[in-house]
Design an enzyme around this catalytic site. Structure first.
Site, PDB file in Angstrom:
ATOM      1  CG  ASP A 115      -1.923   1.147   1.188  1.00 54.41           C
ATOM      2  OD1 ASP A 115      -1.912   1.899   0.196  1.00 54.41           O
ATOM      3  OD2 ASP A 115      -2.724   1.270   2.137  1.00 54.41           O
TER       4      ASP A 115
ATOM      5  CD  GLU B 208      -4.959  -0.598  -0.075  1.00 53.39           C
ATOM      6  OE1 GLU B 208      -4.821  -1.782   0.268  1.00 53.39           O
ATOM      7  OE2 GLU B 208      -5.354   0.289   0.698  1.00 53.39           O
TER       8      GLU B 208
ATOM      9  CG  ASP C 126      -7.650   2.916   0.506  1.00 55.94           C
ATOM     10  OD1 ASP C 126      -8.805   3.356   0.724  1.00 55.94           O
ATOM     11  OD2 ASP C 126      -6.841   2.698   1.431  1.00 55.94           O
TER      12      ASP C 126
ATOM     13  CE  LYS D  49      -8.899   1.819   4.159  1.00 56.12           C
ATOM     14  NZ  LYS D  49      -7.770   2.758   3.998  1.00 56.12           N
TER      15      LYS D  49
HETATM   16 MG    MG Z   1      -4.840   1.998   1.799  1.00 57.00          MG
END
Ligand code: MG
Length: 354
Positions: free
Chosen positions: A189, A217, A242, A266
């Site tokens: 990430d 990511e 993301d 999320k």
């Molecule tokens: Mg992330």
């Protein structure tokens, strides 16, 4: 069943060690726990956290948004959730984490009303889940040491925070791969930390050296969907969005631009479970996969994310390790960890207590 009161308070704890990404450093986690009371005596528990660098929300703005939204839904009947969730969604723009806290508490309350765990209410694809563990962005030596410890603690899937200097990032990733061998699964990430060219170079170098990555990511800026697409088309591993995806509308845009292979959902970014379900539906229809992640946030929030992740067939990965990074548990109940395994208590809703 009617909503009679909505209250919230701050809870916090020190982290075991500072959480470091390309965007920020955090050593103390302060969150808000939200409680929705009903005239039946049942309560729903939710939570949110300020992630100014990502959602633009602060403790002050969460307080203000919770006050504003709770005035709109207080007194409403809970026959079904849709009319209340619609009021929350359309009641104000933005403020996704504050909205998520109310959405989570309502889902908790409603599944309690039905007497079933939340993951069953959401469809109940599975009652099992395991999480990866995040390794903070540090020196290569420290990251190798942290990864070694995680592996010893039973974590076979590690998410490495990168997005620093390109050469150092390659050393960090390969240092961990060489120290742990091929048994461990590695994902990266970069939290938007790379340029488009560097992202392609780094990932390809790592793959050529035997890095064997599951996915990468958010390598580049969240708003740069053309850059995301370029990276995706020039690396041999799946790319997960993301910071590029908050809402179902963002999901549609990413599908149109062919900018990612997967979405990191999320609750704090999208505004709660109701919006997360729409993102999952878009992913399923377009042939993308999902992972469910969390901000540095409350146990109630992570528990809700875990119930969501288990309930959906689209979810291939879970990154729900926040409670494992905390030095103490300040909220009662919720999901239970056994190493990387997440279990759901045999209780209705989230199984949280006050
Ligand atoms: Mg992330």
């Amino acid at each position: 069943m009617k909503i009679t009161n909505i209250s919230w308070e701050r809870v916090g704890c020190k982290l075991k060690k500072p959480f470091i990404t390309a965007l920020r450093t955090l050593d103390y986690l302060e969150v808000i726990q939200v409680v929705i009371s009903s005239d039946s005596g049942e309560i729903g528990i939710g939570g949110c956290a300020p992630t100014a660098a990502i959602t633009g929300e602060t403790m002050g703005s969460l307080d203000a948004a919770l006050l504003f939204l709770s005035e709109k839904i207080k007194g409403m009947e809970i026959e079904g959730l849709a009319p209340i969730l619609y009021k929350i969604k359309t009641g104000m723009a933005g403020n996704t984490s504050a909205k998520a806290a109310l959405d989570i508490a309502l889902h908790d309350l409603y599944s309690k009303k039905l007497g079933i765990p939340l993951y069953q209410y959401l469809g109940g694809f599975s009652d099992r889940l395991s999480t990866d563990l995040t390794i903070s962005l540090n020196s290569m030596e420290e990251m190798v040491e942290d990864a070694n410890q995680a592996f010893k603690d039973g974590f076979k899937e590690l998410k490495l925070k990168v997005g620093g200097d390109p050469d150092e990032d390659v050393s960090r990733i390969m240092g961990i791969r060489e120290a742990l061998g091929t048994e461990v699964k590695l994902r990266l990430d970069a939290n938007q930390g790379w340029t488009v060219r560097d992202a392609v170079k780094i990932v390809n170098r790592v793959q050529d050296m035997g890095g064997d990555l599951d996915f990468v990511e958010q390598p580049v800026k969240g708003t740069d969907l053309k850059g995301m697409r370029f990276v995706r088309e020039n690396i041999g591993v799946p790319l997960v969005a993301d910071e590029s995806i908050f809402s179902p509308e963002d999901a549609m845009r990413i599908v149109e631009e062919e900018a990612a292979d997967g979405f990191n959902i999320k609750l704090m970014k999208c505004g709660g479970i109701s919006e997360a379900l729409k993102i999952s539906a878009i992913a399923e229809t377009a042939g993308l996969f999902c992972m469910v992640g969390a901000m540095m946030e409350s146990h109630a929030g992570v528990s809700a994310a875990a119930h969501l992740a288990a309930s959906l067939k689209t979810v291939k990965y879970a990154d729900l390790d926040v409670p494992l990074l905390c030095s103490e548990k300040t909220e009662k109940g919720g999901i239970i960890y056994n190493g990387a395994e997440i279990r759901f208590p045999d209780l209705p809703g989230l199984g949280m207590e006050l």
